[in-house]
Design a protein around this motif. Structure first.
Motif, PDB file in Angstrom:
ATOM      1  N   ARG A 406       0.835  -1.195   0.000  1.00  0.00           N
ATOM      2  CA  ARG A 406       0.000   0.000   0.000  1.00  0.00           C
ATOM      3  C   ARG A 406       0.874   1.251   0.000  1.00  0.00           C
ATOM      4  NH1 ARG A 406      -2.892  -3.830   3.231  1.00  0.00           N
ATOM      5  NH2 ARG A 406      -5.156  -3.738   2.907  1.00  0.00           N
ATOM      6  N   TYR A 491      -4.889  -0.877  -8.001  1.00  0.00           N
ATOM      7  CA  TYR A 491      -5.242  -0.941  -6.590  1.00  0.00           C
ATOM      8  C   TYR A 491      -4.811   0.334  -5.868  1.00  0.00           C
ATOM      9  CZ  TYR A 491      -5.145  -2.387  -1.707  1.00  0.00           C
ATOM     10  OH  TYR A 491      -5.333  -2.454  -0.344  1.00  0.00           O
ATOM     11  N   VAL A 495      -7.398   2.783  -3.758  1.00  0.00           N
ATOM     12  CA  VAL A 495      -7.267   3.121  -2.341  1.00  0.00           C
ATOM     13  C   VAL A 495      -7.030   4.617  -2.168  1.00  0.00           C
ATOM     14  CG1 VAL A 495      -5.897   2.761  -0.249  1.00  0.00           C
ATOM     15  CG2 VAL A 495      -6.459   0.822  -1.727  1.00  0.00           C
ATOM     16  N   ASP A 518      -8.949  -1.108   3.575  1.00  0.00           N
ATOM     17  CA  ASP A 518      -8.524  -0.139   2.561  1.00  0.00           C
ATOM     18  C   ASP A 518      -8.936   1.277   2.956  1.00  0.00           C
ATOM     19  OD1 ASP A 518      -7.433  -2.150   1.019  1.00  0.00           O
ATOM     20  OD2 ASP A 518      -9.168  -2.318  -0.314  1.00  0.00           O
TER      21      ASP A 518
END
Length: 637
Positions: A406, A491, A495, A518
């Protein structure tokens, strides 16, 4: 006079007097070219079982132009198919398609007759034509050829039409409910609920995971139905498995079974860094992989995680032998009762300790399982009576999260996502199947109580978008206040955009799981509600692990009041966002290294009990001391 005789023939036909009808028609030779007379003759011959003669009657007139031509072509094609004259059947069916490309009648004939591999694409396209029909034979053929994959949006009308025709088909009724949830088909959901309440419909036997979307309590019989498994659990063999001689080595040998060992899978965004951080001096990790993923740099991917054993093409017994060869101490199933899971391998009795974790938020129904890895929020002690296995309570949250996949979130422009600059924006990026009639009704109340607010959602299927917008309209909400996010493949981009909203609304009884994680990583506070089952408590568990448990409402009314209050309290919302930003790299929710140490402690506790000959008991993993500072540095390897 001839017209009167034709009318008399039609009257006899309606009365079922087919021989008399044929006798009258035989006298009307002067009307032999009249389409109405020709059609009546063919239909009469059909009723008399004279299919070849009926086919010839229609065939003689298929070249006559006019409104009847297509009908005669269709009937000739079907009749020749029925009597086995395949070439003529195909000829006339293809002629139908020249004027009616979507004809289900022609499709029915050709789908049955075209068998060549080069016709595969044509046949598939024609099979979808059958869905437009209301003829049961057409619908059943489409069902037989297309299957019933819920992700295929085009099959929704097929299941809607076919299910009422087969009320006793339990599997088809299950599919109807599953499709209705997947595409937010509230008309069907309302009808099913009303029929169940009235006692005019038998209870629908759902698959375990599906049942969690519509039932609140873990005590509900609907969520306790043991599914059919490829290998059946024999309770008498559990104790034999646990007490059988076993060779324990200097390292604990941990085996993980999953169909989700793929770089971009949601499970790996939770789990990958935990697997990487296992202490290699104390633990040997083997991944029994049922994943279909064959591309990319597989060797490097698995090398970081553990020893890789591909079982994707192996039946249960052969896959079980691969596990037994590794002399695994603790076998952990990561799938449970989810799609394409190999959880049934546990019923072969492959390790002295067998564990369920992460994939399925509920009891391991019908599986030979010793422990479920959970926490005291998702499985409090009061839940124990609904589980055959024992709880292994993690000290913070049962759910790991990999922070290394992330990006740290940055502020984003609302304009880039079609959001109003100054309005309060609620958000839910959960799948439509979680947005039950109760949930959408509560959200409509919230929008009514907060004038000028918007709800930002996402749907993969246009049908679901339309159904959700329609339902909100029925509940008095202008569909323009429901904003559907554009599809984003990345992704990181997905997010990142979550930060543009003000407050996440959690669904129930099946919470956001990875979706909630998320949102919290992005800095979007999520309002949840206390649940009555594992699946309904997951967001509460995550909010607890990041220090925002005060965003868990006691019930639906408290949820409503809190959402409305926060919509007019910018200072409180900002305080929550600031806490998320402060806790992201400090609190346990995204601390994969800390989670791994807790998990290893859990494994040692399990192994110590078995080696000491102690019976199964619930285990509470001791909590490590709180970190002094953030864990950002610990992420660097």
């Amino acid at each position: 006079m001839l017209i009167n005789q034709l009318a008399e023939a039609e009257d006899r036909f309606r009365k079922g007097q087919y021989v008399e009808t044929l006798q009258i028609l035989n006298r009307l030779s002067s009307l032999s070219d009249d389409p109405r007379s020709i059609n009546l003759l063919g239909e009469t011959l059909i009723q008399l079982g004279m299919y070849a003669e009926a086919a010839s009657a229609f065939e003689l007139h298929v070249d006559k132009e006019g409104a009847w031509q297509a009908a005669f072509l269709k009937k000739a094609a079907l009749l020749y198919f029925m009597i086995g004259e395949k070439d003529k059947a195909k000829l006339y069916a293809f002629r139908v398609l020249t004027s009616e490309p979507k004809s289900p009648e022609a499709a029915f004939v050709l789908v049955n007759l075209l068998k060549s591999p080069q016709d595969k694409a044509l046949v598939e396209g024609l099979t979808y034509n059958l869905i437009e029909s209301d003829v049961p034979d057409h619908l059943e053929l489409a069902y037989a050829r297309l299957g019933a994959e819920v992700s295929n949006e085009r099959l929704l009308p097929l299941i809607r039409k076919l299910a009422p025709l087969k009320p006793g088909d339990a599997w088809l009724q299950r599919l109807l409910l599953a499709f209705a949830r997947e595409y937010a088909d509230y008309e069907v959901l309302d009808a099913i609920e009303a029929e169940l309440a009235a006692g005019t419909r038998a209870p629908i036997r759902e698959l375990p995971l599906e049942a969690l979307f519509g039932h609140d309590s873990e005590s509900d019989p609907a969520v306790r139905v043991v599914p059919e498994l490829s290998t059946v659990f024999d309770p008498e063999k559990r104790q034999a498995r646990r007490t059988a001689p076993h060779s324990w080595g200097p390292k604990l040998r941990i085996g993980y079974i999953s169909s989700d060992f793929m770089p971009d899978h949601v499970v790996m965004r939770q789990l990958a860094d935990v697997l990487r951080r296992h202490d290699k001096d104390k633990y040997s990790v083997t991944l029994f992989c049922n994943s279909p993923w064959k591309g990319g740099d597989r060797k490097r991917f698995f090398a970081e995680l553990g020893h890789h054993v591909d079982i994707s093409d192996l039946p249960d017994k052969k896959a079980g032998k691969e596990v037994l060869r590794r002399d695994i101490d603790i076998l952990v199933d990561l799938g449970g009762h989810t799609s394409k899971s190999r959880a049934a391998l546990l019923n072969l009795g492959l390790a002295p300790i067998q564990v369920s974790w992460l994939g399925y938020p509920g009891p391991a129904l019908g599986l030979d399982c010793d422990y479920v890895i959970s926490d005291r929020t998702v499985t409090p002690e009061t839940s124990a009576s609904w589980y055959d296995e024992k709880f292994c309570w993690m000290p913070e949250s049962y759910m790991p999260n990999d922070p290394t996949v992330r990006k740290l979130p940055a502020d984003v422009s609302r304009a880039d996502h079609g959001l109003p600059a100054d309005a309060f924006v609620f958000a839910s990026f959960n799948a439509p199947k979680k947005i039950t009639p109760r949930v959408i009704a509560l959200w409509a109340r919230i929008l009514q109580a907060v004038p000028g607010s918007f709800l930002w959602m996402t749907c993969r299927a246009e049908t679901a978008e339309k159904n959700i917008a329609k339902r909100f309209a029925t509940l008095g909400i202008d569909p323009g206040r429901i904003i559907f996010a554009e599809s984003i493949r990345s992704y990181d981009e997905h997010v990142g955009r979550l930060r543009a909203a003000d407050l996440g609304l959690d669904p129930f009884p099946y919470n956001g799981h990875a979706t909630t994680a998320d949102c919290l990583w992005a800095g979007l506070p999520v309002l949840s509600i206390k649940g009555q089952s594992f699946a309904a408590r997951v967001s509460q568990s995550q909010l607890h692990a990041i220090g925002l448990e005060d965003l868990v409402a006691a019930d639906e009314e408290a949820y409503f009041q809190r959402a409305v209050a926060l919509a007019s309290d910018a200072k409180a919302v900002k305080a929550y966002r600031d806490r998320l930003d402060q806790n992201r790299l400090r609190a346990p929710l995204f601390d994969s290294e800390r989670y791994c140490r807790h998990l290893e402690s859990a494994y040692r506790m399990m192994a110590d009990r078995v080696r000491a000959g102690l019976p199964l008991e619930h285990l509470a993993v001791p909590m490590l001391p709180a970190r002094d500072g953030d864990f950002g540095l610990a992420l660097k390897r």
